[in-house]
Scaffold this motif. Structure first.
Motif, short mmCIF file in Angstrom:
data_model
loop_
_atom_site.label_atom_id
_atom_site.label_comp_id
_atom_site.label_asym_id
_atom_site.label_seq_id
_atom_site.Cartn_x
_atom_site.Cartn_y
_atom_site.Cartn_z
N LYS A 157 36.84 32.66 33.40
CA LYS A 157 36.01 33.40 32.46
C LYS A 157 36.39 33.10 31.02
CE LYS A 157 35.29 37.10 35.79
NZ LYS A 157 35.61 38.48 36.18
N TYR A 217 45.99 41.69 30.28
CA TYR A 217 46.71 40.64 29.56
C TYR A 217 46.77 40.99 28.08
CZ TYR A 217 46.29 37.85 33.79
OH TYR A 217 46.39 37.40 35.07
N GLN A 236 40.84 33.35 38.39
CA GLN A 236 39.57 33.97 38.06
C GLN A 236 39.47 34.27 36.58
OE1 GLN A 236 39.26 37.41 40.62
NE2 GLN A 236 37.70 36.36 41.85
N LEU A 237 40.53 34.81 36.01
CA LEU A 237 40.49 35.16 34.60
C LEU A 237 40.32 33.94 33.73
CD1 LEU A 237 40.69 37.45 32.57
CD2 LEU A 237 43.14 37.03 32.44
N VAL A 293 44.34 35.88 40.69
CA VAL A 293 43.90 36.66 39.53
C VAL A 293 43.87 35.78 38.29
CG1 VAL A 293 44.45 38.60 38.04
CG2 VAL A 293 44.72 38.82 40.51
N ASP A 294 44.94 35.00 38.07
CA ASP A 294 44.98 34.11 36.91
C ASP A 294 43.82 33.13 36.95
OD1 ASP A 294 47.20 35.38 36.15
OD2 ASP A 294 48.50 33.64 36.09
N LYS A 326 40.17 44.19 36.66
CA LYS A 326 40.65 43.04 35.89
C LYS A 326 42.12 43.23 35.52
CE LYS A 326 36.19 41.82 33.81
NZ LYS A 326 35.47 41.57 32.53
N ASN A 366 35.63 46.36 40.47
CA ASN A 366 35.94 45.06 39.87
C ASN A 366 37.12 45.26 38.91
OD1 ASN A 366 35.94 42.44 38.94
ND2 ASN A 366 34.21 42.74 37.54
#
Length: 543
Positions: free
Chosen positions: A24, A74, A20-21, A17-18, A71, A69
């Motif tokens: 972006k 954060y 992918q984020l 997850v980290d 997310k 999707n």
């Protein structure tokens, strides 16, 4: 540096997850060194990679809702934050888009290689057999560390070498990084761990416990800073005086302008970072260290988050309350430390501060960080040294007088050098109030704590992928919000991925720079001067 220093296969992505984020959130970076091609990923769940593994039921689903999707949210909630899971995604050595990738793959082996070369020079100058054999063992341990870097070894506990930080390090490793490697642990921790292991190479020896593999480099860089050193010493050798006949308002304005210029000098002195500029020419040093007024006016536009006026208002308020205490958490030795001292000298002379405390490292750290040895070397070299053979008699005398005044400040207790063990741990400053409550309480008594440089900024902000528009006070967490948190100022030239405090339009500004100046986050061309008000009036209670 040959590719033999690089890992042949990036480690498995344990933080999907980290990762992918961050892809972006991160724009284009300066091209990273080419590592060996990625190996093919293994089939999931241990299957053989065939379409349908024999003996398994395969369900054909057509009426369930489509996959969403999702997310991650954060920043993470405070209860889920820990050294392996910072508030926003961590930068890790295998993230090819980040500066961590080049650092862990190329820079750290290069730095370690040069450190070994330094020790070999010392070895060749020794004559006592016991000392020679002892130093050979130090080199062997350094070579072992190099092998671990190259092979992405797991992080082992620190050997008990008598240092006060051993328990803190091993607590971190056992609790958060068990089984982690140099490449998949968060970059900030892995990089700090490497320097702690380098210290261990000497601290377990008999004769070389205090050996500094970077000392020659630090001294040499300062001795090649002739123009910038004397540009300042010729101006500040004598106590400064304002022009006669000025009104109170005019005096205040003159002091304000001098304060803003000296703040910039203190800020851009950080450009001489040996871990990044390890092969600088003398001409490059002069260019980086230019302290002329026109140059400073031109560079102010590159301060992307600029709280200098607020900083001025803060120190003026201290003087109105009969002066206060200002702390510097130091960064680089040599010219940057010299600039810090010029700045601190002005603060004392102008009455903006009555006491300055300088916080350095207990042992060599991140190549050029200040140790007590560096501190004493600078002041004594200014007074007694012969570093600048081409300097005029007037220039040498100006430097000598400046050094004498600074040494006098030490004798009078106006300047105090300190070195707490916490500064050389793998913890970020978010954990300072928990892991070093004595140091946090000590800083809470300061009227202003100035953190110098990129590493201190990374530790303040947890070195994670927070959006550039994130407010500085949010990014530094407990250092702004905990009871008793002091006023914090970060003077930082930007040399790594984390960037915060750029204001409401910060995300758009960062995106624009990503497109127009790839690599802007590691170039040192841009800077921030950020201020947090903290909560200094509140009582500090530790349980």
């Amino acid at each position: 540096m040959s590719n033999s220093y690089f890992p042949p296969t990036p480690p498995h992505d344990t933080d999907h997850v980290d990762h992918q984020l961050q892809d972006k959130m991160s724009g284009p970076q300066q091209p990273s060194p080419q590592l060996a091609p990625n190996a093919a990923a293994p089939p999931p769940n241990g299957t053989t990679g065939t379409k349908d593994a024999p003996g398994r039921m395969s369900l054909k689903l057509s009426h369930l809702p489509s996959r969403q999707n999702i997310k991650a949210v954060y920043p993470r909630s405070p209860s889920s934050i820990d050294p392996n899971n910072p508030p926003w995604p961590a930068y890790r050595g295998y993230h090819e888009y980040s500066f961590a990738y080049a650092t862990m793959g190329q820079r750290l082996p290069t730095i370690l290689g040069k450190a070994i070369e330094d020790v070999v020079v010392t070895l060749n100058q020794e004559y006592d057999e016991e000392r020679i054999v002892d130093l050979v063992h130090c080199i062997e341990r350094m070579e072992g560390l190099m092998k671990e870097l190259q092979e992405q070894a797991k992080l082992r506990p620190i050997i008990d070498d008598g240092e006060a930080d051993v328990a803190l390090w091993n607590k971190l490793i056992a609790k958060y990084f068990h089984g982690k490697t140099f490449m998949n642990a968060p970059w900030l921790f892995a990089e700090a761990y490497k320097y702690r292991r380098l210290q261990e190479c000497f601290s377990v020896s008999k004769y070389w416990k205090s050996y500094d593999v970077f000392f020659r480099q630090k001294c040499d860089t300062f001795s090649r800073s002739h123009d910038a050193v004397f540009e300042l010493s010729m101006r500040f050798a004598e106590p400064f005086k304002l022009k006669d006949g000025l009104s109170p308002a005019e005096k205040l304005e003159a002091e304000r302008l001098m304060f803003l210029e000296l703040t910039q000098i203190c800020l851009w002195g950080n450009s001489t970072d040996l871990s990044l500029l390890i092969n600088m020419t003398e001409e490059q040093i002069r260019s980086l260290q230019s302290t002329g007024g026109e140059n400073l006016a031109a560079t102010e536009k590159n301060i992307l988050g600029n709280h200098m006026q607020r900083l001025w208002e803060t120190v003026v308020s201290l003087r109105q309350n009969t002066g206060g205490r200002i702390d510097f958490v130091l960064d680089n030795a040599g010219f940057e430390l010299y600039c810090d001292c010029v700045y601190a000298d002005f603060l004392i002379q102008s009455g903006l501060a009555k006491e300055i405390r300088f916080h350095g490292k207990r042992y060599p750290w991140f190549v050029s960080d200040v140790t007590k040895k560096d501190w004493e070397w600078l002041l004594n070299s200014m007074v007694y040294g012969h570093l600048f053979p081409k300097a005029s008699d007037e220039e040498k005398e100006s430097l000598r007088r400046l050094g004498q005044r600074w040494k006098q400040y030490e004798k009078e207790g106006k300047w105090i050098y300190e070195q707490h063990p916490f500064w050389c741990t793998g913890f970020t400053f978010w954990e300072l109030h928990n892991e070093a409550p004595d140091l946090f309480l000590h800083l809470s008594r300061s009227d202003l704590v100035i953190f110098k440089g990129d590493l201190n900024h990374r530790k303040l902000t947890y070195d994670c992928a927070a959006p550039p528009s994130t407010e500085f006070e949010i990014a530094i967490g407990p250092m702004a919000s905990a009871a008793g948190a002091p006023r914090v100022c970060s003077l930082r030239t930007i040399k790594s991925d984390v960037v915060v405090g750029l204001g409401p339009e910060g995300d758009e500004l960062a995106e624009k720079l990503d497109k127009e100046e790839p690599g802007w986050k590691i170039s040192g061309k841009y800077a921030v001067v950020l201020l947090s008000e903290g909560r200094p009036g509140e009582r500090v209670v530790f349980t």
